[in-house]
Each structure stands twice: as C-alpha cells, then as structure tokens.
Design a protein around this motif. Structure first.
Motif, mmCIF file in Angstrom:
data_model
loop_
_atom_site.group_PDB
_atom_site.id
_atom_site.type_symbol
_atom_site.label_atom_id
_atom_site.label_comp_id
_atom_site.label_asym_id
_atom_site.label_seq_id
_atom_site.Cartn_x
_atom_site.Cartn_y
_atom_site.Cartn_z
ATOM 1 N N TRP A 42 0.761 -1.187 0.126
ATOM 2 C CA TRP A 42 -0.004 0.032 -0.078
ATOM 3 C C TRP A 42 0.897 1.093 -0.037
ATOM 4 O O TRP A 42 0.232 2.366 -0.562
ATOM 5 N N VAL A 43 2.160 1.157 0.331
ATOM 6 C CA VAL A 43 3.079 2.338 0.413
ATOM 7 C C VAL A 43 3.454 2.594 -0.981
ATOM 8 O O VAL A 43 3.202 3.757 -1.249
ATOM 9 N N PHE A 44 4.107 1.950 -1.837
ATOM 10 C CA PHE A 44 4.600 2.234 -3.149
ATOM 11 C C PHE A 44 3.308 2.332 -4.057
ATOM 12 O O PHE A 44 3.320 2.921 -5.194
ATOM 13 N N HIS B 42 19.201 3.946 -9.815
ATOM 14 C CA HIS B 42 20.345 4.351 -9.301
ATOM 15 C C HIS B 42 20.233 4.512 -7.508
ATOM 16 O O HIS B 42 21.050 5.120 -7.121
ATOM 17 N N THR B 43 19.367 3.608 -6.963
ATOM 18 C CA THR B 43 19.120 3.801 -5.596
ATOM 19 C C THR B 43 18.803 2.394 -4.902
ATOM 20 O O THR B 43 17.887 1.771 -5.708
ATOM 21 N N SER B 44 19.189 1.971 -3.892
ATOM 22 C CA SER B 44 19.020 0.738 -3.171
ATOM 23 C C SER B 44 17.960 1.184 -1.822
ATOM 24 O O SER B 44 17.743 0.207 -1.347
ATOM 25 N N SER B 45 17.825 2.132 -1.783
ATOM 26 C CA SER B 45 16.899 2.576 -0.661
ATOM 27 C C SER B 45 15.367 2.844 -0.887
ATOM 28 O O SER B 45 15.019 3.340 -1.964
ATOM 29 N N PHE B 46 14.633 2.075 -0.204
ATOM 30 C CA PHE B 46 13.012 1.939 -0.348
ATOM 31 C C PHE B 46 12.619 3.419 -0.214
ATOM 32 O O PHE B 46 11.716 3.877 -1.032
ATOM 33 N N CYS B 47 12.849 4.139 0.794
ATOM 34 C CA CYS B 47 12.566 5.464 1.014
ATOM 35 C C CYS B 47 12.738 6.491 -0.308
ATOM 36 O O CYS B 47 11.973 7.298 -0.862
ATOM 37 N N LYS B 48 13.926 6.400 -0.716
ATOM 38 C CA LYS B 48 14.375 7.315 -1.848
ATOM 39 C C LYS B 48 13.573 6.836 -3.003
ATOM 40 O O LYS B 48 13.307 7.725 -3.857
ATOM 41 N N SER B 49 13.593 5.515 -3.486
ATOM 42 C CA SER B 49 12.823 5.126 -4.475
ATOM 43 C C SER B 49 11.415 5.644 -4.563
ATOM 44 O O SER B 49 10.910 6.002 -5.296
ATOM 45 N N VAL B 50 10.776 5.396 -3.280
ATOM 46 C CA VAL B 50 9.356 6.104 -3.349
ATOM 47 C C VAL B 50 9.267 7.354 -3.577
ATOM 48 O O VAL B 50 8.354 8.287 -4.164
#
Length: 436
Positions: A276-278, A331-339
C-alpha cells in the motif's frame, strides 16, 4: 428527416457552453469517471505479480498481459474523438463506461474459463482497452466545446487528476483486497463501482432521448464522408501538429511504462515492503500536483505570459524534470528514496495535462477530439511497444535501470520536438481565414 448524427450536432450547437454550476457538476462527475477509468485500468498492474504466481507466467508473459490493454486502446482513439465531435462526448463516455465496467468485473471469470489463462486474460484486457480508448478523445471534445478557454487548463487538469486518484484508490484498496481476498476481488471492486457511476450519469445528468439518439447513431454507423471545412491535408502538414502528436506520444508512453511496471519493480526490489506504500504515495502526491499545474497554467496566461511559452514550460516539467527522477529510480537501493523519486516523477508528469493535452485544444478546437484521438493512438502504440520492451529489457539484463533509461529517452524525444516546433495558434481554420 435529418440523420441522428446531424440532429445531435445541431443540439450540441444550441447548448453552447456550460454555466458555472453545470461546469462544477460535470467537472466533479468526470473527475470521478476518470478515477474509475484508472481503477479498472490499473487493476491488472496491481494484480500482475499475484496472477503471475497463480498462472506461472514469466516476465515476458506478464509483459504480454500488461501490454495487451494497449492493443485495444490504440484502435478506438480516433473513432472516439470523431464520435464525440458528432454526437457529444458525454454520451460516448457513458456508453463506454457501462461496457468496460462489465468487462472488468467479468475478467476473473474469463481467466478461469480454461487452461489458456494468458489467452483469456489477454482477450479481456484487449476488450477493456477498446472500450476505454474512446474516453479521453471524447472528453477532450466535450471540454473543448463546453468549457471557456480561460478555464480550460484547470478544468482539464482537475478531471485529469482522476487518473492519479483512481490509481491511488486501486493501489490502496486494491492492495488490501489483494492481501485479504485475492486478486479477483480487485477486478470486482473496480468494475462494480464503474457500473454504479454509469447508472448515476444515466439517471441524473442525461435524458433517455440522449442515449437512444447515441445508440441509433452507433447502430446505423457514421457516414464515411463528413461535411467539414477543416483542411485535413493542410492540418497535418503543420509542424506544430506533429510536435503535439510526438509530445503526446512520449508523455503517454512514458506514463504507461511507469504505470505498468512500477508495482512489480517495488515488489521485486523491496520484497519486504508494504504494497500500500508504493501503490499509494506516488499517486497521493500526483493529485495536488495536477491541480496545481492547472491553476499555475491559467494564472500565468491571465498574467500576460504567451500561451505557447506556458505550454512549453509545463512540458519541461512534465517530460523533462519527471524523467530525471525516473532515472534516479535505477540508481538507488533505498526504499524511501525510491518512493520519493517515483512520487516526484509521477507527480511532475501531471503537468502534461496543462501542457500538451490543452495544446491540442489550442491548435484545433473545432476537431479537438479527433486530433487528440490521433495523438493518443500514437501514444497507445508506443505504450504497447514500451511496456513489452520494458519486460524484455528486465528479462534480458536482469536490471530495472534499463526500463527507467527507456522512460528518459522517450520523454526527451517528445520534449525536444515540442520545444522546437510547438505552437499555440489555431491551425484548423480554412486558408482564407488562417493567420499563417
């Protein structure tokens, strides 16, 4: 006796533009209609991972199922705009919504008919695409005839915000339904709500005569030769028209790629994350972004900025800056940055509603539905190739970066073409009246 299409066209001419109360009612209704359109459209992307697991699909087969919607979607764009110009966009929208609502609700039943699950799901999605393909061209025709030019960008961006709201609703409610009741419940939910909306429009906003008239035109068929003063050959020799078509193609293709593959990207890259987040946050950001872009566009024009400059600025945001954030996703492995990056990319893409989508109405208000249908057909064809190519690239490279590079390349093509050749003067006038 005049044919129904001529009678409908005459009735439309008599009922010129909506009054402010009528415009508010129709804007709210069409906002909800666009929301439900996308509820049905994104049911498949939300459920793709679960359906792939149930039916044993690989990425290429999932790409076929996801891309099949566009096979039908590209075939009815021009017809939808032409029909909207002839009998009224609101009638076309009601009839198509009734049909796609039923088809969406029946998709789980079709998928279980036999062993060829992929074939039946593909058929259902092609049919849904055929029925939804008429919506935006008919909507463009309707708004170009009923909404004043100075309010057109905000009205269109408000109605267009329904695409993000619908994706948000399906992402949130659909994710909960998917976890608790399985993927068929998502299709039942979106299809059922669409049928309820169609009943409301039929009962409260249109008359029985309107629907009978529209059905009679569909039954008899539109005449091949339509009396018109629009110089079509001259129209399609204009670089501004091809710039609009190319930009719309790029905007639609890049949006469809992200719409189709983002849920799977998050599910596979961050398997422990909550769906539900993404499936919610990017579209939650996109709704106010769409409304803001419409307000900003109309405000800049009312402040004296040239219309073409405002349209191009909106495309810089909608195609240029949005593709930068799409590139960052790879180019990111962070979930927060991806969102955050996904939210920024999707949110900025809504600026296209106040850019190229309204520019088509600037160029040819007398045949905006038809011209938008041509442009969106090109976008749908590109969507077919883009979504399928995205699945192939992930399968071949094992990396999602290639998909986001594809989005950036397509967006850059459309942006550069529009910046160089885009204009906002009318090009649908006859040679004796046109200011060349």
């Amino acid at each position: 006796m005049q044919p129904p299409a001529d009678e409908a066209r005459r009735d439309g001419a008599e009922n010129a533009q909506w009054s402010r109360p009528e415009c508010q009612v129709w804007t709210g209704t069409l906002l909800l209609g666009t929301c439900l359109l996308y509820c049905a459209r994104v049911s498949m992307p939300v459920c793709a991972a679960a359906m792939s697991q149930d039916f044993g699909w690989n990425k290429k087969e999932a790409g076929v199922a996801l891309g099949s919607f566009f096979w039908g979607y590209c075939l009815t764009q021009v017809a939808g705009g032409h029909l909207g110009d002839r009998i009224g966009g609101e009638k076309v929208i009601l009839l198509s919504a009734s049909a796609w609502g039923f088809t969406t609700a029946a998709t789980p039943l079709l998928a279980r008919l036999g062993g060829a699950h992929l074939a039946f799901v593909t058929f259902s999605r092609v049919l849904t695409g055929l029925l939804q393909g008429v919506y935006f061209p008919a909507l463009t025709s309707l708004l170009s005839q009923k909404v004043h030019e100075s309010e057109r960008a905000f009205t269109y961006s408000t109605v267009g915000a329904g695409s993000q709201f619908g994706t948000l609703v399906t992402g949130a409610v659909g994710s909960l339904l998917l976890d608790r009741y399985g993927w068929p419940s998502v299709f039942y939910f979106s299809g059922g709500l669409t049928l309820l909306w169609a009943c409301y429009v039929y009962k409260c906003l249109l008359t029985r005569r309107d629907i009978i008239l529209a059905l009679s035109v569909l039954a008899q068929g539109l005449p091949v030769a339509r009396p018109t003063k629009v110089p079509w050959r001259q129209l399609f020799r204009k670089p501004a028209v091809w710039a609009a078509v190319t930009s719309q193609l790029s905007a639609a293709c890049s949006f469809f790629i992200l719409l189709s593959w983002l849920p799977t990207f998050f599910k596979e890259t961050f398997p422990s994350s909550k769906g539900w987040v993404f499936n919610v946050v990017p579209w939650l950001v996109a709704i106010p972004a769409s409304l803001f872009s419409g307000l900003l566009s109309d405000h800049l024009i009312n402040q004296g900025f040239r219309t073409v400059s405002v349209r191009k600025f909106m495309q810089v945001m909608g195609l240029g800056l949005s593709s930068v954030f799409a590139l960052c996703l790879g180019h990111t492995s962070s979930f927060c940055k991806s969102v955050v990056f996904a939210s920024a990319s999707i949110g900025l893409q809504t600026f296209n509603h106040s850019g190229i989508s309204v520019n088509i109405q600037d160029l040819a208000p007398s045949c905006a539905g038809f011209l938008f249908g041509v442009a969106n057909t090109a976008g749908a064809l590109a969507g077919i190739m883009g979504v399928c190519l995205g699945g192939y690239l992930v399968e071949a490279t094992g990396s999602w970066t290639s998909v986001f590079n594809l989005v950036a390349a397509v967006s850059s093509l459309g942006l550069c073409t529009f910046l160089v050749f885009g204009k906002a003067q009318r090009v649908d006038l006859s040679p004796t009246h046109e200011d060349l």
